[in-house]
Design a protein around this motif. Structure first.
Motif, PDB file in Angstrom:
ATOM      1  N   VAL A   1       0.781  -1.216  -0.129  1.00  9.29           N
ATOM      2  CA  VAL A   1       0.015   0.082   0.045  1.00  9.29           C
ATOM      3  C   VAL A   1       0.868   1.194  -0.066  1.00  9.29           C
ATOM      4  O   VAL A   1       0.801   2.227  -0.815  1.00  9.29           O
ATOM      5  N   MET A   2       2.013   1.242   0.808  1.00 10.99           N
ATOM      6  CA  MET A   2       2.763   2.539   1.044  1.00 10.99           C
ATOM      7  C   MET A   2       3.919   2.436  -0.023  1.00 10.99           C
ATOM      8  O   MET A   2       4.430   3.710  -0.145  1.00 10.99           O
ATOM      9  N   GLY A   3       4.305   1.453  -0.565  1.00  6.06           N
ATOM     10  CA  GLY A   3       5.278   1.436  -1.671  1.00  6.06           C
ATOM     11  C   GLY A   3       6.828   1.498  -0.827  1.00  6.06           C
ATOM     12  O   GLY A   3       7.779   1.656  -1.504  1.00  6.06           O
ATOM     13  N   VAL A   4       7.110   1.065   0.591  1.00  6.12           N
ATOM     14  CA  VAL A   4       8.020   1.105   1.127  1.00  6.12           C
ATOM     15  C   VAL A   4       8.696  -0.317   1.178  1.00  6.12           C
ATOM     16  O   VAL A   4       8.103  -1.176   1.737  1.00  6.12           O
ATOM     17  N   ILE A   5       9.921  -0.232   0.636  1.00  5.30           N
ATOM     18  CA  ILE A   5      10.687  -1.660   0.766  1.00  5.30           C
ATOM     19  C   ILE A   5      11.334  -1.646   2.042  1.00  5.30           C
ATOM     20  O   ILE A   5      12.214  -1.039   2.395  1.00  5.30           O
ATOM     21  N   ASN A   6      10.423  -2.487   2.927  1.00  6.45           N
ATOM     22  CA  ASN A   6      11.062  -2.460   4.474  1.00  6.45           C
ATOM     23  C   ASN A   6      11.635  -3.663   4.568  1.00  6.45           C
ATOM     24  O   ASN A   6      10.995  -4.708   4.923  1.00  6.45           O
ATOM     25  N   MET A   7      13.093  -3.597   4.695  1.00  4.73           N
ATOM     26  CA  MET A   7      13.770  -4.795   4.947  1.00  4.73           C
ATOM     27  C   MET A   7      13.886  -5.254   6.359  1.00  4.73           C
ATOM     28  O   MET A   7      14.159  -6.321   6.760  1.00  4.73           O
ATOM     29  N   ALA A   8      13.085  -4.279   7.205  1.00  4.11           N
ATOM     30  CA  ALA A   8      13.187  -4.809   8.668  1.00  4.11           C
ATOM     31  C   ALA A   8      11.818  -5.623   8.783  1.00  4.11           C
ATOM     32  O   ALA A   8      11.647  -5.786  10.092  1.00  4.11           O
ATOM     33  N   HIS A   9      11.139  -5.780   7.927  1.00  5.90           N
ATOM     34  CA  HIS A   9       9.749  -6.536   8.156  1.00  5.90           C
ATOM     35  C   HIS A   9      10.122  -7.785   9.063  1.00  5.90           C
ATOM     36  O   HIS A   9       9.386  -8.131   9.800  1.00  5.90           O
ATOM     37  N   GLY A  10      11.148  -8.581   8.603  1.00 10.33           N
ATOM     38  CA  GLY A  10      11.653  -9.938   9.039  1.00 10.33           C
ATOM     39  C   GLY A  10      11.738  -9.648  10.699  1.00 10.33           C
ATOM     40  O   GLY A  10      11.336 -10.403  11.711  1.00 10.33           O
ATOM     41  N   GLU A  11      12.245  -8.574  11.099  1.00 10.70           N
ATOM     42  CA  GLU A  11      12.966  -8.171  12.516  1.00 10.70           C
ATOM     43  C   GLU A  11      11.449  -7.783  13.205  1.00 10.70           C
ATOM     44  O   GLU A  11      11.673  -8.147  14.391  1.00 10.70           O
ATOM     45  N   LEU A  12      10.570  -7.149  12.607  1.00 10.73           N
ATOM     46  CA  LEU A  12       9.420  -6.849  13.208  1.00 10.73           C
ATOM     47  C   LEU A  12       8.606  -8.238  13.781  1.00 10.73           C
ATOM     48  O   LEU A  12       8.018  -8.411  14.717  1.00 10.73           O
ATOM     49  N   ILE A  13       8.571  -9.010  12.752  1.00 10.94           N
ATOM     50  CA  ILE A  13       8.264 -10.561  12.950  1.00 10.94           C
ATOM     51  C   ILE A  13       8.960 -10.760  14.359  1.00 10.94           C
ATOM     52  O   ILE A  13       8.367 -11.460  15.205  1.00 10.94           O
ATOM     53  N   MET A  14      10.271 -10.830  14.312  1.00 15.03           N
ATOM     54  CA  MET A  14      11.125 -11.386  15.344  1.00 15.03           C
ATOM     55  C   MET A  14      10.691 -10.995  16.615  1.00 15.03           C
ATOM     56  O   MET A  14      10.673 -11.480  17.629  1.00 15.03           O
ATOM     57  N   LEU A  15      10.548  -9.413  16.555  1.00  8.43           N
ATOM     58  CA  LEU A  15      10.217  -8.758  17.846  1.00  8.43           C
ATOM     59  C   LEU A  15       8.915  -9.403  18.633  1.00  8.43           C
ATOM     60  O   LEU A  15       8.741  -9.659  19.653  1.00  8.43           O
ATOM     61  N   GLY A  16       7.713  -9.719  17.479  1.00  7.77           N
ATOM     62  CA  GLY A  16       6.740 -10.267  17.984  1.00  7.77           C
ATOM     63  C   GLY A  16       6.942 -11.476  18.568  1.00  7.77           C
ATOM     64  O   GLY A  16       6.315 -11.751  19.838  1.00  7.77           O
ATOM     65  N   ALA A  17       7.656 -12.496  17.978  1.00  8.05           N
ATOM     66  CA  ALA A  17       8.003 -13.817  18.484  1.00  8.05           C
ATOM     67  C   ALA A  17       8.829 -13.789  19.855  1.00  8.05           C
ATOM     68  O   ALA A  17       8.432 -14.247  20.861  1.00  8.05           O
ATOM     69  N   TYR A  18       9.565 -12.707  20.067  1.00 10.50           N
ATOM     70  CA  TYR A  18      10.248 -12.469  21.450  1.00 10.50           C
ATOM     71  C   TYR A  18       9.222 -11.877  22.350  1.00 10.50           C
ATOM     72  O   TYR A  18       9.437 -12.263  23.581  1.00 10.50           O
ATOM     73  N   THR A  19       8.207 -10.941  21.947  1.00  6.55           N
ATOM     74  CA  THR A  19       7.194 -10.790  22.788  1.00  6.55           C
ATOM     75  C   THR A  19       6.648 -12.015  23.437  1.00  6.55           C
ATOM     76  O   THR A  19       6.186 -11.772  24.616  1.00  6.55           O
ATOM     77  N   THR A  20       6.053 -12.868  22.534  1.00  2.00           N
ATOM     78  CA  THR A  20       5.584 -14.319  23.056  1.00  2.00           C
ATOM     79  C   THR A  20       6.524 -14.729  24.206  1.00  2.00           C
ATOM     80  O   THR A  20       6.195 -15.204  25.366  1.00  2.00           O
TER      81      THR A  20
END
Lengths: 531, 430
Positions: A265-284
């Protein structure tokens, strides 16, 4: 008087006798602690044949790995772990011997095949247990292994068995035995009984019967039953493959859907997307650490928590880095790649470079057994459901809320939206936060399937981009269809191409596909298109 | 506790400073020992522990009076899980730091990268990890297991004690599993296992979706014959594999999985409940019952400052390798490479399982082989062990291309790959 005396004497001597018999375990100490498995098996047989009142306790303790030898006195003891220490009781009479360190104890070695042996030994005694569950386990442990005498006992027991599951299992046990060893009548009954059954023990017995029976009628009947069962089995295998594909697909969709928002939607190539997933897993992981007694439910709390954490980090990234780089794709790519390394190293430094252990709640382990040929694992079923839920929720937000409308407006024409009074900078931050938060939620789901470590994100980032690009940038439906398509075709290809080749074939296919249709399955309008 | 960390941090800083600038004590007063383990990147998980082990061993040796009247000095470098960087760092250690020996490497590819450098500069390296064999270098001592010290005994155990007749060889797609599986397949065929009863499967690094493969294994194992899985699956990918096995209801009693790459250190990052009962083959387990092991564990805990840290097989390999090197240097009276190489062959030092390990002429060592069952506390319960020691074989007897090769670095022959048929030495390596 005399009689009473005699009675007392009898009681006394029987008690003495029982105690003597319980001493058996101590006399077997050299065999039990022997390095040779044959010695240990011999000891087990002697225990099983004995009439020692405590023999079931010993056998069960061996299955559970609770039987030890005290190094100081060579005495055989039962030891139950309690924190770092072991609570020790004497094997022969159960009297307490205090608490010992691990180093004071020598474990009686029991391996898998001995354990299996022990279980069927216990099984023969537990057939008449009061608990239906125990009887069921007992019968299950005996299927295919029981000797003629045991089968005859089961034959008598099955008549009075009140529990349906147990009696079916008993019937199966008897039939498998009778197929090859029964009388003519028993064999015929058994063949009738196993019609439609898909257990592998049944199929193997039928296979042997079809190959070797001297009675041609029996052999043909067995062969036809076998053929029918095998064709049903094939059927179920196709269903299974479909299920595997759907579940792999939902993993891909869950991982990619946050990216579908930020990139699509925004057109941002976010290479840190994976790390945001990782943060979610660490939150768990941290939520589980915070509530160690509520492992069963804490994961439900982890979903909103991970959304908040990753969302907040996402907003932070957008405000500090990305907003200065709108429209400069290459710079965004490099900057977010830097952010991804930063996040990884932060976790490595402040948490650990080791993986952390995220525990599966018990309702997400095991599988739903539909029949012996088809069972669906709970964690995958839940992930499929979760994926659809997240997807539906996002779709609602996009199409049915004011915020969704603003998001779409800004992504389609920023100037016009601003002219209409939308604060586009705020919408950008919110949109990126939403995409990041959804990535965090994906982390909760993925923590239940694989490893949680600093490198978690790396393994999903490429796949996520593939799904989004293949599905068509800027289209949620495209992401869903693309993820599912890739998942199912991967699982269809895997059995005959192997995991490595299947992945290569799919990548080649995507390359060709993108050549033909650069904007993916469902091309959409958006800022990405304008650029 | 906090204070301890600070001193450790200072120590690390000093080590780093001395590693890069090498100031302070002049080189003549100390004997330098190079530690070449990745402290960052993917392999940091496993290798950092080995760096600490080396520091502990060197520290202890210094407390006991050092070596040849000199103190030992550890030179720690970080090759950062980057294979070519291993070669560069090895060169730096030998040329610039002039270390007497290097202890290091984990992956085979990093060892292969160091190999030409260490041979060119005539250095010494001790390699502590189980590997695929098919190599013998004049300058490298292999203190980890060769395939015949891990894989082959493990298969023997499954065949004889568990009664397995059907085999799944599952591995990650790279050199160690491929070579090991090639050896195992040849061995199984040699033992009369029909080809139809062997299933070989490779998966990419970090594979996480095991559904189809586990379903396939389950089906392969359902035809009534006892089936076992020999797993050379690497690192992380094991967790989802075992989880999937447990979820699909495959228990260790039905289809046992024996792993060669899962040790105590790896298990500490797992939720071990789905793994319980599955097997691993190593030459050392933390749960080994011996006085040497108890001492080693205590020393490790006090050095690292935590009771929760585990010990594992490559740590034992470093313990053996370091002690062998120390004895060889004492015997030779010098740290000169050639003298140490000549002196070290035949040296026996205690291993941690209560016996002695000896350096063989092929630069491999003798070790016991243990099979352990995974427990819920992340430890192994030893269920089987070889009756004696097994000598490491550099060239597998089960591969046609290496069957006729022997390795003997003693004086008259001094060859790493001597072909007994042609009577020729094929040079340093194939």
């Amino acid at each position: 008087m005399k009689l009473i005396l005699l009675f007392c004497l009898a009681l006394f001597s029987s008690g003495l006798l029982a105690n003597d018999e319980n001493e058996l375990i101590q006399s077997l100490a050299p065999e039990l602690s022997s390095k040779s498995k044959a010695d240990r098996l011999k000891a087990i047989d002697l225990i099983a044949e004995s009439s020692a009142p405590r023999k079931m306790v010993w056998l069960q303790a061996m299955v559970d790995g609770d039987l030890y030898q005290l190094k100081s006195s060579d005495e055989i003891v039962l030891a139950v772990r309690d924190g770092k220490d072991y609570t020790v009781t004497k094997a022969s009479d159960g009297s307490a011997l205090g608490i010992e360190k691990k180093r004071a104890l020598r474990k009686i070695k029991v391996d898998n095949s001995m354990r299996q042996n022990l279980r069927s030994l216990i099984g023969t005694f537990a057939l008449t247990s009061g608990e239906a569950q125990e009887r069921y386990e007992a019968v299950k442990s005996l299927v295919g292994k029981a000797d003629g005498a045991t089968v005859d006992r089961v034959r008598e027991l099955v008549v009075e068995e009140p529990d349906h599951n147990v009696s079916t299992a008993m019937g199966l046990l008897v039939s498998i035995h009778d197929l090859e060893n029964g009388t003519k009548q028993q064999q015929a009954d058994a063949l009738n009984f196993v019609d439609g059954k898909l257990d592998s023990d049944v199929l193997n017995a039928l296979r042997r019967l079809a190959d070797s029976s001297s009675d041609t009628a029996v052999a043909t009947q067995a062969a036809s039953l076998l053929a029918a069962a095998e064709s049903r089995q094939r059927w179920y295998r196709h269903l299974e493959t479909l299920f595997f594909g759907l579940s792999l697909g939902s993993v891909l969709v869950v991982a990619a859907i946050g990216l579908a928002i930020t990139f699509g939607v925004m057109g941002v190539i976010n290479m840190a997307h994976g790390e945001l997933i990782m943060l979610g897993a660490y939150t768990t992981y941290f939520i589980q650490q915070l509530f160690p007694s509520a492992i069963e439910y804490s994961i439900l709390l982890a979903v909103p928590a991970a959304f908040m954490v990753s969302g907040a980090v996402g907003v932070l990234i957008e405000r500090t880095v990305i907003r200065h780089l709108y429209g400069r794709t290459l710079e965004t790519l490099l900057a977010t790649f830097g952010v991804s390394l930063l996040l990884q190293q932060t976790v490595r430094t402040f948490v650990s470079s080791q993986n952390v252990a995220v525990i599966n709640p018990s309702w997400m382990t095991g599988s739903w057994v539909l029949n012996p040929a088809l069972s669906l694992t709970y964690n995958r079923l839940i992930i499929i459901g979760f994926c659809l839920f997240v997807f539906a929720l996002l779709l609602l937000i996009f199409t049915r809320t004011g915020f969704g409308l603003q998001m779409r407006a800004v992504s389609q024409n920023r100037q016009m939206s601003r002219a209409m009074g939308i604060r586009s900078a705020r919408v950008d931050a919110m949109t990126f936060g939403l995409g990041s938060g959804v990535a965090g939620v994906a982390g909760v789901a993925l923590s239940q399937l694989g490893n949680v470590g600093p490198n978690l994100g790396q393994s999903y980032i490429i796949d996520s981009f593939i799904v989004v690009v293949f599905g068509g940038v800027g289209n949620l439906w495209g992401t869903l269809v693309a993820g599912m398509t890739l998942g199912i075709s991967n699982k269809v290809l895997e059995p005959w191409a192997g995991a490595v080749l299947a992945k290569i074939i799919l990548l080649v296919f995507i390359i060709l596909f993108i050549q033909k249709r650069p904007s993916g399955l469902f091309p959409a309008r958006g800022r990405a298109v304008e650029n | 506790m906090k204070k301890h960390y600070r001193t450790k941090a200072v120590g690390a800083l000093l080590a780093a400073a001395s590693a890069t600038a090498s100031f302070g004590v002049s080189a003549a007063d100390t004997i330098k020992v190079g530690v070449l383990h990745s402290l960052s990147g993917t392999m940091a998980i496993s290798e950092t522990t080995l760096k600490d082990t080396m520091l502990m061993l060197i520290d202890e040796q210094n407390k006991n009076g050092g070596l040849l009247g000199k103190q030992l000095e550890a030179v720690v470098v970080d090759p950062a899980s980057d294979w070519p960087l291993f070669a560069e760092k090895a060169r730096e250690l030998i040329e610039k730091e002039e270390v007497s020996a290097i202890f290091g490497s984990w992956t085979s590819v990093s060892r292969k990268s160091v190999l030409p450098v260490i041979e060119e500069l005539n250095g010494l390296m001790f390699y502590p990890v189980q590997y695929e064999g098919e190599e013998s270098s004049k300058n490298v001592f292999y203190t980890g297991a060769a395939p015949n010290q891990q894989a082959i005994p493990a298969v023997d155990y499954l065949m004889n004690d568990v009664g397995a007749t059907r085999w799944v060889l599952a591995g990650t797609d790279y050199v160690y599993p491929r070579t090991t599986n090639k050896i195992l397949e040849a061995y199984l065929l040699d033992k009369g296992v029909p080809a139809a009863d062997i299933m070989i499967n490779y998966t990419p690094f970090g594979h996480s979706d095991w559904q189809s493969i586990v379903a396939e294994i389950k089906q392969f194992g359902s035809d009534g014959k006892k089936t076992a899985v020999v797993s050379t699956i690497n690192g992380d990918a094991n967790v989802p594999f075992y989880k999937e096995l447990a979820n699909q209801g495959v228990s260790a009693e039905d289809i046992p999985v024996i792993a060669f790459s899962v040790g105590e250190e790896e298990l500490s990052g797992f939720d071990t409940s789905p793994l319980v009962g599955h097997l691993a083959a190593w030459n050392y387990f933390m749960s080994v019952e011996s006085d040497e092991n108890d001492e080693f564990i205590d020393a490790w805990h006090s050095f690292i400052g935590s009771e929760d840290r585990v010990t594992n097989d490559p740590m034992e390999a470093h313990y053996i390798g370091f002690n062998m090197w120390v004895e060889a240097v004492e015997k030779a009276g010098t740290t000169d490479t050639d003298a140490v190489e000549a002196a070290i062959i035949g040296i026996s030092v205690p291993n941690l399982s209560g016996g002695y390990s000896t350096m063989m002429p092929n630069h491999h060592i003798t070790k016991p082989v243990l099979i352990g069952e995974i427990q819920d506390d992340g430890q192994f319960d030893i269920v089987w062990e070889t009756s004696g020691l097994v000598a490491g074989d550099a060239w597998s007897d089960f591969l046609p291309e290496s069957k006729r090769l022997i390795s003997d670095w003693r004086a008259p022959l001094a060859c790493g790959n001597f072909n007994v048929d042609t009577g020729a030495c094929a040079g340093q390596n194939l």
